[in-house]
Design an enzyme around this catalytic site. Structure first.
Site, PDB file in Angstrom:
ATOM      1  N   THR A   1     -71.780 -42.793 -18.855  1.00  0.00           N
ATOM      2  CA  THR A   1     -71.936 -43.649 -17.696  1.00  0.00           C
ATOM      3  C   THR A   1     -72.301 -45.110 -17.913  1.00  0.00           C
ATOM      4  OG1 THR A   1     -72.502 -43.347 -15.424  1.00  0.00           O
ATOM      5  CG2 THR A   1     -74.312 -43.742 -16.854  1.00  0.00           C
TER       6      THR A   1
ATOM      7  N   THR B   1     -78.857 -45.532 -23.491  1.00  0.00           N
ATOM      8  CA  THR B   1     -78.659 -44.297 -24.254  1.00  0.00           C
ATOM      9  C   THR B   1     -78.146 -44.673 -25.641  1.00  0.00           C
ATOM     10  OG1 THR B   1     -76.496 -44.046 -23.206  1.00  0.00           O
ATOM     11  CG2 THR B   1     -78.323 -42.801 -22.263  1.00  0.00           C
TER      12      THR B   1
ATOM     13  N   LYS C   1     -76.471 -50.733 -18.494  1.00  0.00           N
ATOM     14  CA  LYS C   1     -76.422 -49.841 -19.660  1.00  0.00           C
ATOM     15  C   LYS C   1     -75.009 -49.301 -19.771  1.00  0.00           C
ATOM     16  CE  LYS C   1     -76.194 -46.029 -20.359  1.00  0.00           C
ATOM     17  NZ  LYS C   1     -75.509 -44.695 -20.417  1.00  0.00           N
TER      18      LYS C   1
ATOM     19  N   ASN D   1     -68.186 -40.346 -31.300  1.00  0.00           N
ATOM     20  CA  ASN D   1     -67.756 -39.424 -30.250  1.00  0.00           C
ATOM     21  C   ASN D   1     -67.206 -38.095 -30.736  1.00  0.00           C
ATOM     22  OD1 ASN D   1     -68.317 -40.873 -27.768  1.00  0.00           O
ATOM     23  ND2 ASN D   1     -66.979 -42.421 -28.664  1.00  0.00           N
TER      24      ASN D   1
ATOM     25  N   SER E   1     -73.513 -32.281 -31.986  1.00  0.00           N
ATOM     26  CA  SER E   1     -73.862 -31.220 -32.944  1.00  0.00           C
ATOM     27  C   SER E   1     -75.073 -31.623 -33.774  1.00  0.00           C
ATOM     28  CB  SER E   1     -72.668 -30.914 -33.824  1.00  0.00           C
ATOM     29  OG  SER E   1     -72.114 -32.088 -34.324  1.00  0.00           O
TER      30      SER E   1
END
Lengths: 438, 438
Positions: free
Chosen positions: B202, B169, B191, B433, B438
């Site tokens: 995660t 990700t 990952k 973070n 947004s």
């Protein structure tokens, strides 16, 4: 929100309000002095302020609580000894250097106490030392002793504000809270940003009263008030080596209602604790977590702390991002690690009064998301903006308002509860703490 | 440092090295597909990658460990059930959405497993699901099912690299570690950024081997290897709701030396764990803490974690600031809170081999400070610099080196020890973070 829920539109307005809080109880005077010195560990001069709080007459009635850090500063070591002394006559505080684990630190603190005592006509053991600032450096004892006559010479009754301004390090503004009870009053001042070890290390709190409460009563009352206030805040989860809260009574005003005294003492402590968070390093949102219906007060408090200490949730709040997944992650992490058998099926959670989790699942829709953003933005203290040099600094020197990000977590498994305060995690925090010594 | 201690000067050089690690053990194939979809909770389209890991023949020999978060994701709930099934034939992974506490999440995971199984000719219970990404959103089940034929159609033996790239990700680069034992091998992919819940939530780890180790042996061995690797890292102390480590054997290569298997498995896990930290969100320095001579392994590990999780120490490391006071504060906080009776009088601490604390006091001088700065700068992965929009992003897509900030803490009170890895706290972490949704 604190008991006041004030808003301020300027530094002048805030200072004027502080002055209304700052009236010294009978029997106390404060004085300060500021000077340059050359730390032996550093290449360039630094500035230090000495703050002296003196009683007109030594008192047997005082209480103090200190950090639980296993490496307490030398003033904490000395302060613990003072608790057994018959009387306290003065408190001498320096900022800039915290005197923690520096070679010869306890001797340095005692020398400063002895000289302060000599100037005031007290036994050395009637002076309580405090230091706040860089950990690892040694105190410039000779420079401090040279400055003491100016501090004693400036002692004045009337207002605690000079002391509130003298003890600060990276604080954006002084913190004073006062309350009256009959003819007497309590006034408290604080520096620092709570459980964090700020740039200059530590939280210091001094609470002065003229209400006559004997030593034992002060000590039990202070413990309960601190448990319900300073032990319920966290800016960044770091516990200072120097945290100190001192409560001193001059005994000048009779007081027979200990319950009323405890009530206003607790309110002063809670308001100061929230002030410390609101002024915490880099804090742009104060987060207030109410945990309800928990199986025990310990679980309620620990869960509240786990939420305000979860870095990703703190970052989301900084960005006005209603990232409810991170809130639930923080709850689940704490319960999974510390109360794995707890039943979370009845858990309900809300932010700003908007329910976001119930019946084991998120309760979200685009309208709620918009309302959550409005709530977060309403609690923002200032907008984040880097300087031309890329460094983020807080642009305020007063608290514009006392609104909080309001989190409610209802566990549905008991009758216990807790209210915990924390701050967000911001560029201002990183800027202040990644570079300040260089 | 990991077992390799490599340096890389370019993305191409790193990818070439990854290819040397990525050879798939016998009996496995991997395939991926990528597609656009419209999340029902968000206003704009998003991209998702499906990654399929398939065995040529279902195997009884597999092991898995999952998050201890009390709100586990739906794939974790399903995965725990799969541990009781007689055989595993495939693992289906999606990124972008983690399927945690979304209404109907378990049914969604089971529908995807059933369709995967149908395409591969397996029972539905032989497919293990994994999801990583935003917490709170629901999976686009129809879009995933529509994409599955392309994933099965692309299944290929040879290299695990497509899977390592498919599951990421916010990772800056794929993470692959391989090791050989006789004619067989172990290959692992990871990952995420460890204990943190990264942007997309995660850590997922898949370890594949063709070495024939029965189910019970795999499960006990995996537990020990994870305890010594993934349970010894922390990027930001947040425990994901989806953390999963899976170990699968195709059983194609006989293996009689379980001890040798455990040794290489542990090394693969340790190297992957360190890769996860080095690639952690905003990590510009990897911090390696060795705790020695502790009274218990639990204390050694917890103390190491306390150091790498102390925000002010992490900020100091980010700034190449040898703020040894913050290191000692972190040790003192942990011991004061969790082992208040421990004797710290023999504690010795060093950074980069330079002793900074001994005999209850700091051991500092200007030469040491300079040497500490050199050590910190030498472990920096990249320099921090905001973009024109004020957002800090990591400018690398490969790990330039594997050097660490080396912390040694010798407690002098026992024989136990632990090695713990963590990262610094940087503007890049806050940028990533505070704003990403947004």
């Amino acid at each position: 929100m604190p008991s006041t829920a004030l808003t301020f539109s300027s530094r002048a307005e805030h200072r004027a309000w502080l002055a209304t809080q700052a009236a010294l109880p009978l029997g106390f005077r404060v004085g300060t002095t500021r000077f340059d010195f050359l730390p032996k560990e550093a290449p360039k001069p630094a500035k230090m302020t000495l703050t002296l709080i003196a009683l007109d007459r030594p008192t047997a009635d005082f209480a103090a609580m200190f950090t639980k850090n296993a490496f307490p500063g030398a003033p904490v070591i000395v302060g613990r000894r003072r608790l057994d002394e018959p009387a306290l006559g003065a408190i001498i505080v320096n900022n800039k250097i915290s005197n923690v684990c520096a070679p010869g630190g306890v001797d340095a603190a005692e020398r400063i106490c002895a000289e302060t005592a000599r100037l005031l006509g007290l036994p050395a053991t009637a002076v309580l030392p405090s230091s706040t600032g860089v950990i690892g450096w040694g105190l410039p004892v000779d420079a401090i002793i040279a400055g003491l006559p100016q501090a004693t010479g400036s002692l004045a009754a009337g207002s605690v504000l000079p002391a509130a301004e003298g003890i600060v390090t990276t604080d954006l503004y002084p913190k004073v809270r006062g309350a009256a009870l009959g003819q007497g009053r309590i006034v408290g001042i604080a520096k620092g940003a709570g459980m964090i070890e700020p740039n200059m290390a530590t939280m210091l709190v001094y609470i002065l009263t003229d209400l006559a409460i004997p030593r034992d009563g002060l000590r039990t009352t202070l413990k309960r008030a601190v448990d319900a206030s300073f032990n319920r805040i966290s800016v960044d989860s770091d516990t200072s080596t120097s945290d100190t809260v001192v409560l001193v009574s001059s005994g000048r005003v009779p007081c027979t209602d200990l319950a009323a005294f405890e009530q206003i003492l607790t309110q002063v402590c809670r308001d100061l604790a929230e002030d410390v968070v609101r002024n915490g390093e880099g804090v742009r949102h104060v987060i207030r977590v109410q945990v309800k219906n928990a199986a025990s007060p310990e679980l309620a408090c620990a869960l509240g702390k786990a939420i305000v200490n979860a870095p990703l949730f703190k970052c989301a709040v900084a960005g006005n991002d209603p990232n409810v997944g991170r809130l639930v992650q923080a709850i689940g992490k704490h319960v999974g690690a510390h109360a794995p058998d707890a039943d979370l099926s009845k858990l309900r959670a809300s932010i700003g009064g908007i329910e976001i989790f119930a019946n084991g699942a998120f309760q979200l829709n685009p309208e709620k998301e918009n309302a959550l953003v409005v709530h977060l933005k309403g609690a923002e203290l200032y907008a984040s903006k880097p300087g031309a040099d890329g460094v983020f600094t807080a642009p305020i020197d007063f608290p514009p308002h006392e609104r909080c990000v309001e989190i409610e977590v209802i566990l549905g498994s008991g009758d216990a509860g807790a209210v915990v305060f924390g701050g967000d995690l911001t560029h201002e925090y990183v800027s202040e703490n990644a570079d300040y010594r260089s």
